[in-house]
Every structure is written in C-alpha cells, then in structure tokens.
Design a protein around this motif. Sequence first.
Motif, PDB file in Angstrom:
ATOM      1  N   ARG A  14     -72.385 -66.546  44.127  1.00  0.00           N
ATOM      2  CA  ARG A  14     -70.932 -66.561  44.285  1.00  0.00           C
ATOM      3  C   ARG A  14     -70.357 -65.157  44.085  1.00  0.00           C
ATOM      4  NH1 ARG A  14     -69.686 -69.728  40.283  1.00  0.00           N
ATOM      5  NH2 ARG A  14     -70.632 -71.503  41.331  1.00  0.00           N
ATOM      6  N   HIS A  15     -70.882 -64.440  43.088  1.00  0.00           N
ATOM      7  CA  HIS A  15     -70.423 -63.072  42.844  1.00  0.00           C
ATOM      8  C   HIS A  15     -70.764 -62.171  44.038  1.00  0.00           C
ATOM      9  CE1 HIS A  15     -69.546 -59.320  40.826  1.00  0.00           C
ATOM     10  NE2 HIS A  15     -70.745 -58.895  41.161  1.00  0.00           N
ATOM     11  N   ASN A  16     -71.968 -62.307  44.588  1.00  0.00           N
ATOM     12  CA  ASN A  16     -72.357 -61.498  45.739  1.00  0.00           C
ATOM     13  C   ASN A  16     -71.463 -61.769  46.947  1.00  0.00           C
ATOM     14  OD1 ASN A  16     -74.377 -60.382  44.229  1.00  0.00           O
ATOM     15  ND2 ASN A  16     -76.007 -61.653  45.087  1.00  0.00           N
ATOM     16  N   ARG A  17     -71.101 -63.047  47.169  1.00  0.00           N
ATOM     17  CA  ARG A  17     -70.185 -63.374  48.274  1.00  0.00           C
ATOM     18  C   ARG A  17     -68.815 -62.754  48.029  1.00  0.00           C
ATOM     19  NH1 ARG A  17     -72.917 -68.458  48.022  1.00  0.00           N
ATOM     20  NH2 ARG A  17     -71.285 -69.296  46.662  1.00  0.00           N
ATOM     21  N   SER A  18     -68.377 -62.766  46.787  1.00  0.00           N
ATOM     22  CA  SER A  18     -67.079 -62.167  46.446  1.00  0.00           C
ATOM     23  C   SER A  18     -67.098 -60.663  46.689  1.00  0.00           C
ATOM     24  CB  SER A  18     -66.751 -62.479  44.987  1.00  0.00           C
ATOM     25  OG  SER A  18     -65.576 -61.835  44.598  1.00  0.00           O
ATOM     26  N   VAL A  19     -68.168 -59.995  46.307  1.00  0.00           N
ATOM     27  CA  VAL A  19     -68.287 -58.550  46.522  1.00  0.00           C
ATOM     28  C   VAL A  19     -68.309 -58.249  48.017  1.00  0.00           C
ATOM     29  CG1 VAL A  19     -69.843 -56.577  46.262  1.00  0.00           C
ATOM     30  CG2 VAL A  19     -69.376 -58.051  44.309  1.00  0.00           C
ATOM     31  N   ALA A  20     -69.039 -59.037  48.791  1.00  0.00           N
ATOM     32  CA  ALA A  20     -69.090 -58.831  50.247  1.00  0.00           C
ATOM     33  C   ALA A  20     -67.708 -59.032  50.867  1.00  0.00           C
ATOM     34  CB  ALA A  20     -70.105 -59.777  50.880  1.00  0.00           C
ATOM     35  N   ARG A  21     -66.978 -60.044  50.402  1.00  0.00           N
ATOM     36  CA  ARG A  21     -65.630 -60.304  50.919  1.00  0.00           C
ATOM     37  C   ARG A  21     -64.701 -59.130  50.598  1.00  0.00           C
ATOM     38  NH1 ARG A  21     -64.400 -64.351  47.934  1.00  0.00           N
ATOM     39  NH2 ARG A  21     -62.841 -63.296  46.703  1.00  0.00           N
ATOM     40  N   LEU A  22     -64.792 -58.580  49.379  1.00  0.00           N
ATOM     41  CA  LEU A  22     -63.948 -57.449  49.004  1.00  0.00           C
ATOM     42  C   LEU A  22     -64.309 -56.186  49.790  1.00  0.00           C
ATOM     43  CD1 LEU A  22     -63.709 -57.969  45.150  1.00  0.00           C
ATOM     44  CD2 LEU A  22     -61.911 -58.312  46.856  1.00  0.00           C
ATOM     45  N   ARG A  23     -65.580 -55.992  50.098  1.00  0.00           N
ATOM     46  CA  ARG A  23     -65.985 -54.840  50.918  1.00  0.00           C
ATOM     47  C   ARG A  23     -65.440 -54.970  52.334  1.00  0.00           C
ATOM     48  NH1 ARG A  23     -71.993 -54.364  48.627  1.00  0.00           N
ATOM     49  NH2 ARG A  23     -71.537 -52.964  46.903  1.00  0.00           N
ATOM     50  N   ALA A  24     -65.511 -56.189  52.884  1.00  0.00           N
ATOM     51  CA  ALA A  24     -64.974 -56.417  54.236  1.00  0.00           C
ATOM     52  C   ALA A  24     -63.467 -56.185  54.241  1.00  0.00           C
ATOM     53  CB  ALA A  24     -65.301 -57.832  54.701  1.00  0.00           C
ATOM     54  N   GLN A  25     -62.793 -56.631  53.201  1.00  0.00           N
ATOM     55  CA  GLN A  25     -61.348 -56.439  53.103  1.00  0.00           C
ATOM     56  C   GLN A  25     -61.026 -54.957  52.982  1.00  0.00           C
ATOM     57  OE1 GLN A  25     -59.103 -59.115  50.581  1.00  0.00           O
ATOM     58  NE2 GLN A  25     -57.962 -57.399  49.739  1.00  0.00           N
ATOM     59  N   SER A  26     -61.807 -54.220  52.218  1.00  0.00           N
ATOM     60  CA  SER A  26     -61.580 -52.784  52.058  1.00  0.00           C
ATOM     61  C   SER A  26     -61.792 -52.054  53.375  1.00  0.00           C
ATOM     62  CB  SER A  26     -62.508 -52.234  50.987  1.00  0.00           C
ATOM     63  OG  SER A  26     -62.327 -50.865  50.832  1.00  0.00           O
ATOM     64  N   ALA A  27     -62.774 -52.508  54.171  1.00  0.00           N
ATOM     65  CA  ALA A  27     -63.040 -51.881  55.465  1.00  0.00           C
ATOM     66  C   ALA A  27     -61.879 -52.080  56.437  1.00  0.00           C
ATOM     67  CB  ALA A  27     -64.327 -52.441  56.058  1.00  0.00           C
ATOM     68  N   LEU A  28     -61.093 -53.154  56.277  1.00  0.00           N
ATOM     69  CA  LEU A  28     -59.922 -53.369  57.128  1.00  0.00           C
ATOM     70  C   LEU A  28     -58.907 -52.237  56.968  1.00  0.00           C
ATOM     71  CD1 LEU A  28     -58.951 -57.134  56.719  1.00  0.00           C
ATOM     72  CD2 LEU A  28     -59.621 -55.985  58.814  1.00  0.00           C
ATOM     73  N   GLY A  29     -58.766 -51.753  55.746  1.00  0.00           N
ATOM     74  CA  GLY A  29     -57.809 -50.698  55.486  1.00  0.00           C
ATOM     75  C   GLY A  29     -56.386 -51.195  55.315  1.00  0.00           C
ATOM     76  N   TRP A  30     -56.199 -52.499  55.164  1.00  0.00           N
ATOM     77  CA  TRP A  30     -54.854 -53.053  54.988  1.00  0.00           C
ATOM     78  C   TRP A  30     -54.364 -52.748  53.580  1.00  0.00           C
ATOM     79  CZ3 TRP A  30     -54.696 -58.673  57.325  1.00  0.00           C
ATOM     80  CH2 TRP A  30     -54.999 -58.608  58.677  1.00  0.00           C
ATOM     81  N   ARG A  31     -53.028 -52.619  53.472  1.00  0.00           N
ATOM     82  CA  ARG A  31     -52.390 -52.438  52.180  1.00  0.00           C
ATOM     83  C   ARG A  31     -51.224 -53.406  52.082  1.00  0.00           C
ATOM     84  NH1 ARG A  31     -52.414 -47.494  54.329  1.00  0.00           N
ATOM     85  NH2 ARG A  31     -50.142 -47.381  54.277  1.00  0.00           N
ATOM     86  N   ALA A  32     -50.966 -53.863  50.887  1.00  0.00           N
ATOM     87  CA  ALA A  32     -49.866 -54.801  50.667  1.00  0.00           C
ATOM     88  C   ALA A  32     -48.901 -54.214  49.649  1.00  0.00           C
ATOM     89  CB  ALA A  32     -50.394 -56.138  50.175  1.00  0.00           C
ATOM     90  N   MET A  33     -47.623 -54.374  49.941  1.00  0.00           N
ATOM     91  CA  MET A  33     -46.579 -53.983  49.010  1.00  0.00           C
ATOM     92  C   MET A  33     -45.799 -55.250  48.673  1.00  0.00           C
ATOM     93  SD  MET A  33     -47.453 -51.290  50.981  1.00  0.00           S
ATOM     94  CE  MET A  33     -46.542 -51.472  52.470  1.00  0.00           C
ATOM     95  N   ALA A  34     -45.486 -55.432  47.411  1.00  0.00           N
ATOM     96  CA  ALA A  34     -44.730 -56.611  46.986  1.00  0.00           C
ATOM     97  C   ALA A  34     -43.634 -56.167  46.039  1.00  0.00           C
ATOM     98  CB  ALA A  34     -45.657 -57.612  46.295  1.00  0.00           C
ATOM     99  N   ALA A  35     -42.525 -56.901  46.088  1.00  0.00           N
ATOM    100  CA  ALA A  35     -41.402 -56.569  45.219  1.00  0.00           C
ATOM    101  C   ALA A  35     -40.590 -57.815  44.933  1.00  0.00           C
ATOM    102  CB  ALA A  35     -40.519 -55.518  45.888  1.00  0.00           C
TER     103      ALA A  35
END
Length: 161
Positions: free
Chosen positions: A57-78
Amino acid sequence: MNPANPAPGFRIGGWHVLAAVVAFFGIVIAVDTIFVVAAYRTFPGQVSTTPYEDGLRHNRSVARLRAQSALGWRAMAAPAQGRVEVEIVDQTGRLIAGLQLSGDLQRPATEAGRIALDFAEVSPGRYAAPAMPESGAWDLRFTATGSAAAPFEAERRLTWP
C-alpha cells in the motif's frame, strides 16, 4: 574512658565506598534489566499484523505521488466569505477546467467537526464549496478527478478569522 582520648568511632574507608558504588550500580542494572524484560514481553515490536500488505500500500502511494509530481500541477486554496476556494494550475500556469473536486475540512488535532465539501466550478479552473467553519486553523484535503491524468490530491492549511 579518657575524655582527652575518645574511643575510635566508625570511619568510612575505601572498602565502604567501593561496596556502596558497586551496590548502587548493581541496583540500577537490576532495575533496568527488569524494565527491559517487562517491555519486551509486553511489546515484542510487531506494529502491524499485515506488514507485507502495508508495504505494498505504501509503495502504491509513493508511485501515485510521483505520478502526481510529474504532472506539475499546483493547487492554491483560500478561505472566503462562507466558502472555500481552490484553483488548480498546470505546469505552465494555466487554470485547469472541467475537474470534479471532493474534499473535507477538519481540525488539525482532531477528527471531530469534520466538514464534507461539495465543490462546484465557479469559473474555468476555479472551484468553490460552501463552508462556514468556526474560526481557527483547518486542514483542507481534496481530490480532483476528471482529466486524463491520475487523480490529483492536495492538502492545505487554512485559517478562518
């Protein structure tokens, strides 16, 4: 008994000091040994009953976060008056429209008072959800889905006055 020559009293000699030091450290070592044995017997070190599955489960989470980081998206919230506003931009800074967002607000130190959020796109790439939390710090967690990319997850700390 001669008052000018009193009888010799008890004197602390080298053997007395040695015996006291050995006894002191012997007691400390014995008590520490008892505590270590008791601790080991009551908690053998096993944290999880399913360590292999937890690792997967941890390995899947790390892979998901790497894929998300590769997208380059950023979120701003207020926080805003009566709502939470979120903007999501791609690696070039363009707003990303057409996403479905779901999330919640919760206090940093407790799960009590969790508020589920229902986001709607108010303008292309800008999303808002009604929320009237009490004043103070809140953690916003949300997931954006609906694009060809994998789900985008983010967490932000927001403060209401």
